[in-house]
Each structure stands twice: as C-alpha cells, then as structure tokens.
Design a protein around this motif. Structure first.
Motif, short mmCIF file in Angstrom:
data_model
loop_
_atom_site.label_atom_id
_atom_site.label_comp_id
_atom_site.label_asym_id
_atom_site.label_seq_id
_atom_site.Cartn_x
_atom_site.Cartn_y
_atom_site.Cartn_z
N ASP A 283 0.82 -1.21 0.00
CA ASP A 283 0.00 0.00 0.00
C ASP A 283 0.86 1.27 0.00
OD1 ASP A 283 -2.44 1.31 -0.09
OD2 ASP A 283 -2.60 1.46 2.09
N VAL A 284 1.84 1.29 -0.90
CA VAL A 284 2.79 2.42 -0.97
C VAL A 284 2.11 3.62 -1.63
CG1 VAL A 284 4.98 3.23 -1.92
CG2 VAL A 284 4.78 0.88 -1.07
N GLU A 285 2.19 4.75 -0.97
CA GLU A 285 1.66 6.00 -1.51
C GLU A 285 2.71 7.10 -1.36
OE1 GLU A 285 -2.16 7.01 0.09
OE2 GLU A 285 -3.14 5.50 -1.18
N ILE A 286 2.81 7.93 -2.38
CA ILE A 286 3.78 9.04 -2.36
C ILE A 286 3.06 10.31 -2.79
CG2 ILE A 286 5.94 9.93 -3.28
CD1 ILE A 286 6.79 7.01 -3.73
N THR A 287 3.16 11.34 -1.97
CA THR A 287 2.44 12.59 -2.20
C THR A 287 3.43 13.74 -2.24
OG1 THR A 287 0.51 11.72 -1.04
CG2 THR A 287 0.61 14.09 -1.35
N LEU A 300 -1.54 19.58 -2.85
CA LEU A 300 -1.12 18.19 -2.74
C LEU A 300 -1.38 17.44 -4.06
CD1 LEU A 300 -2.40 17.21 0.82
CD2 LEU A 300 -0.05 17.64 0.10
N PHE A 301 -0.42 16.60 -4.42
CA PHE A 301 -0.56 15.77 -5.63
C PHE A 301 -0.08 14.37 -5.29
CE2 PHE A 301 1.66 13.98 -9.39
CZ PHE A 301 0.53 13.75 -10.16
N LYS A 302 -0.96 13.39 -5.43
CA LYS A 302 -0.62 12.00 -5.09
C LYS A 302 -0.07 11.34 -6.35
CE LYS A 302 -2.96 10.08 -1.88
NZ LYS A 302 -3.99 9.41 -1.05
N ALA A 303 1.25 11.09 -6.35
CA ALA A 303 1.92 10.54 -7.53
C ALA A 303 1.86 9.03 -7.58
CB ALA A 303 3.38 11.01 -7.56
N VAL A 304 1.84 8.38 -6.40
CA VAL A 304 1.73 6.92 -6.32
C VAL A 304 0.59 6.60 -5.37
CG1 VAL A 304 2.88 4.78 -5.64
CG2 VAL A 304 4.17 6.56 -6.83
N LYS A 305 -0.30 5.70 -5.81
CA LYS A 305 -1.55 5.50 -5.07
C LYS A 305 -1.74 4.01 -4.73
CE LYS A 305 -3.47 9.20 -7.95
NZ LYS A 305 -4.45 9.55 -8.99
N GLY A 306 -1.36 3.63 -3.51
CA GLY A 306 -1.67 2.30 -2.99
C GLY A 306 -1.09 1.15 -3.79
N LEU A 330 7.76 5.71 -7.84
CA LEU A 330 7.62 4.45 -7.11
C LEU A 330 8.98 3.85 -6.80
CD1 LEU A 330 5.98 2.04 -6.01
CD2 LEU A 330 5.96 1.12 -8.35
N GLY A 331 9.87 3.81 -7.80
CA GLY A 331 11.20 3.24 -7.58
C GLY A 331 11.96 3.97 -6.50
N ARG A 332 11.91 5.29 -6.51
CA ARG A 332 12.61 6.07 -5.49
C ARG A 332 12.00 5.85 -4.10
NH1 ARG A 332 13.50 8.68 -10.22
NH2 ARG A 332 15.36 10.00 -10.43
#
Length: 541
Positions: A283-287, A300-306, A330-332
C-alpha cells in the motif's frame, strides 16, 4: 550547386573535426564529417553511442567542453558560425537555431520555475512583455501535452517526470519559431504515445514555418517514420548517407545492416514462487506538495496510489506506463529516496521511515541507476572516483589499488575500457555515461537494483550488450531488478513479470508473456499497439 540549392541550404557542416585533450592524450570524437540540411527538410544522424553524433552539434552551437576543439566549417545560411564570438552566436542561438538537449535535467536550472525558464528566450529574443511571455508559456505547455499546464508552469524541474522535463525542453526550443531545430535524442525519455504526439507536433510546425530539423537519435523506428534523409556515423566518421527509404531497405554497408538488425532478443523465465522475497511494498503512496492552511490552497498531488509489489531473488519486475504515470517515483520510494506512506520491507525488515543513518547499512544492498546519467554523475570527479565512491563508504578496508582494480573491472563489465577511468563525465557520450552509472551501481554487488530507464540513452546494439550484461550479473550474483522503462521491447526481453502504471496506480500486472500477448486492459493494449507500430500511430494522427 545551383542558386536555388544555395538559397535552400539552411545548414551545412564541412569537413569538421572535433578533438578533446584528456589525461590519456587527444581523443578524436569527429573525423572529417560533412553533411547538410535544406529548407523544410528533416535529416537524421544515427550511429552507435560514442560515434560523434552529438559532438558535431555541440561544436556547431559553440557548446563544446573547455578541453574540446573543432576545426572545419559550420555554415548557417552561408555564414560560417564555427567559433563565432559568443555575442554574435547568441543572436542565432535560441532564435534562428535552437537545440533540444539529450539530458533535460541538466539543461534546466533547478532554481527557477518552468515558467521563468520558458519566458527567458521569449523576452530576450522575442521582445515579449512578462504578461505576454506568461501567456505564450501556457500555450507552449499545452502544445507539448503537459498535463495541468497552469499548475506545472509554477513547478520546478525536480517536481516533474523525465518525460515531462523533456517536453519542457521541446517547448523551449520551439518558443521563437526557429529556422533550424537541432534535436539531440528529443524523445529518449518519452513513451511511444507521447513520442508520436511530439513528432506530429514537430511535423505540423515544420509545415507551418518551413522549419528544418536535424534529428540526432539512436531510435531507428523514429528515423524511418520521420526523416527524409539519413547520415550513418561510426567511430567519428561518416559510414553512409542517403534517402531514408534506401538506407532502410537497401543499406550499403555491413555496419548499417547491423544497426537495422539490432533488436532486444530472448525472454526471461519466471522465478519459482518458492524463491526468497527480497523486497516488498505494501500500500505504498507518495504525495508531493503541501496541505492547505487557513489562507492558502492545498497543492497536494498524489503521484503513487496504494501500490503493492513483491520482488523475489533473481526476479526482474518491469514497470511500464506513460510519462508521468509514477514509475520513477515508485522506484525512489521503494529505495527510501522519497518519503512514502505504507510499508517497504527489505529482507524481512520494514525500512520505511528509517533515518538516513539507519538506512546506511542497507544502501549497499539497495542501489539505483538513474534516468539522467549526467545529472547523477559529478562533473568534478573522474570516472574512477565516481565508480569507487560507494566502495569508500561501504568497503573502507579496501586499499587504493584494490578499489582501482574493482573500478576497472566494473567498467570492463559494462563495455567500457578500464583505461577510460581517468576521464570526466563530459568526455563521454550519453550512452557511455549511462554505462558508467550502471558500473557505479554494480561495483557494490547489491541484492536489489532499481533501473530507471537504464537503456533509454543507448542505441539498439548497445542495448543488447547491456541486457546481456544485466542478465549475466543477475545470474552470477542472484540480483533482483525493478526495471522501469517506456521501451516495451527491452522490458519484454528483460522481465519475467510486468506491472502497468497509469496515473499513479497499477492497472494491470502479471507474467510478461500474459501482459504482452493477452493484455486485459484497453490502456495496456494501447501501449503495446503504439510501441510496436510507431509509423501507423504517426499516420493516424
């Protein structure tokens, strides 16, 4: 030569030689090359990495490194512009002649917003006011299909994906409706659907303005679909030239035939379900951005979602999707180079949120090869110093001689001579710099490597070498890869499992053969169709 030909001749290179002074002596990068571009024509210059393609144009634009020297002639509209004083050259650069550079991250200033950087040539060369320039910037960002351009014009380069940064560079080059556009690998960082959009845009502007295009690339699919004539270079010399159709269907030399036949081959068998799990994302998320306050609006901008991901020993997971889909982010995040929500488990331990000091013990096992090799290689360090830097941190007991030997071996492993270790990054081609970045990662013999577009700057023949290299290293050292790329032919050859990303989410995943041969989602199907038939995609536009 007739008067009409003289009138139509926009750009001409006449017997140009480019040399570099290095600690190991003189290096001849270009050896007596001549070529020309006429009004409204698209000419491609192709050849393997290190063939001298880009150095010709860097010399023409007065952008050679300080240890470089060019002799011969470079004529724009009959005027020899080679070695013009900067003041005179600046009247042409950015106005009549513009250039799209291969590595957008190093060409864009990290301290200025996209709007500021695009506005500068409009105000300097076009005489626009600040308000007029701002309106033109918005128009240009829309032209090159930057999503949410009103927000993106306020962004900084590091806040954008590699493909988005490349589109910004294209917008900057087109800002003043140039007479000649020199495009050095302009679509390297772009997925095929965006490539087609950009190429259609360039063709449309070319028809409208009568613009000439000099296209430097290793992507022969683009050349066949887009160019009128082709020059083939090898080791600094011109191998052959002619109309595109003749070069592709009746090449005159063995070298050109080799280039045309070079395609990634083979397939990777899947690893068994019993293989040990090295890395998991749950459940990786990056904002990005900041939440709104009492008087400020949230950005806010969610670049990776779950995203969920499980990487096993000796497995290669290919991550594909359009530019800006969240692949690199995601890789970073998985390597803790960006803050992420969720869990990231490496060798059974949740490493998400560890301090920089606590992560140090894991860094040698978790390595990354970045998309932009020039931006990730220090220009002040020699190749030997770059490759051995990690050894100083993670294997401090090695002697200087042992480190030098490891560096030389790592360079040999990626197809570069160990004798090159005393040179600086600017003395190498884009493809050679990418191989240096790979050498820096593998010298530590990690367990997991995230490869972010590791072959995007490489021609097909060198891609095959790097794929073979990565396969060999994987087998020998039980390496696991997360392979991020828009090049689906390379992903198919490298990966045993594929994840398809769109707008930060995984929309489809499964074994490589299943994803390529029987995709379930229309988005995946459109990616596959575009990747393997660029000419039809261009014609459809």
């Amino acid at each position: 030569m007739t008067d009409q030909t003289n009138q139509d001749r926009v750009f001409e290179v006449d017997d140009i030689h480019v040399t570099f002074d290095t600690p190991d002596g003189k290096v001849e990068a270009v050896r007596g090359v001549s070529l020309h571009v006429d009004r409204g024509e698209t000419v491609a210059v192709v050849g393997e990495s290190g063939s001298g393609k880009s150095q010709i144009m860097m010399a023409a634009m007065g952008l050679l490194a300080s240890n470089g020297r060019a002799v011969g002639a470079v004529r724009y509209r009959g005027q020899n512009i080679l070695n013009l004083p900067p003041g005179q050259l600046n009247k042409l650069r950015g106005a009549k002649i513009t250039m799209i550079f291969q590595e957008p991250m190093t060409s864009l200033d990290p301290l200025y917003t996209i709007e500021d950087q695009l506005s500068e040539p409009l105000r300097v060369h076009g005489g626009l006011t600040r308000a007029q320039a701002s309106a033109r910037v918005l128009e240009l960002l829309r032209l090159v299909r930057i999503p949410d351009p009103e927000r993106r014009m306020k962004s900084y380069p590091y806040e954008m994906s590699g493909g988005q940064r490349q589109r910004v560079m294209i917008a900057m080059a087109l800002a003043n409706d140039p007479d000649l556009l020199i495009a050095d690998e302009p679509t390297t960082a772009l997925d095929v659907t965006i490539q087609a959009e950009i190429l259609r845009l360039l063709a449309e502007l070319q028809r409208k303005l009568g613009m000439s295009i000099l296209f430097i690339t290793h992507d022969l699919g683009i050349v066949e679909a887009f160019a009128d004539r082709v020059y083939v270079m090898r080791q600094g010399r011109l191998e052959e030239d002619g109309p595109t159709a003749r070069i592709f269907h009746a090449p005159a030399t063995d070298y050109t035939r080799m280039l045309l036949a070079a395609e990634p081959e083979g397939e990777k068998p899947p690893v068994p379900d019993s293989a040990p799990v090295l890395l998991q994302g749950q459940d990786v998320e990056i904002t990005f951005g900041k939440p709104g306050g009492f008087l400020s609006k949230s950005n806010l901008f969610k670049a990776v979602k779950g995203v969920d991901l499980t990487l096993r020993e000796k497995q290669t997971i290919g991550v594909v999707g359009e530019s800006g889909s969240g692949k690199s982010t995601l890789g970073r995040g998985l390597l803790q180079l960006l803050p992420a929500a969720g869990r990231v488990i490496y060798l059974g331990r949740d490493i998400n949120g560890l301090t920089r000091q606590a992560m140090k013990q894991h860094r040698d096992g978790l390595q990354m090869v970045f998309q932009d090799p020039y931006g990730s290689l220090s220009p002040r360090m020699t190749v030997s110093e770059i490759v051995t830097e990690g050894l100083l941190v993670h294997e401090p007991g090695l002697t200087r001689k042992e480190r030098a030997a490891r560096a030389a071996q790592a360079l040999e492993d990626v197809g570069l001579s160990g004798a090159m270790r005393n040179r600086f990054p600017h003395e190498f081609s884009g493809g050679q710099r990418q191989r240096i970045a790979i050498a820096r990662a593998v010298v530590l013999r990690p367990r997991v490597i995230v490869l972010d577009e590791p072959t995007s700057a490489l021609d097909r023949s060198v891609q095959k070498q790097v794929i073979d290299l990565l396969r060999g290293l994987q087998e020998e050292h039980a390496l696991s890869y997360i392979f991020i790329s828009h090049d689906l032919a390379v992903v198919r050859a490298m990966s045993d499992y594929v994840m398809v990303m769109k707008e930060g989410k995984i929309v489809e995943e499964g074994p490589t053969a299943q994803i390529f041969d029987a995709p379930q989602q229309e988005y995946t199907h459109s990616l596959m169709r575009a990747a393997f038939d660029l000419k039809s995609l261009l014609d459809a536009g």
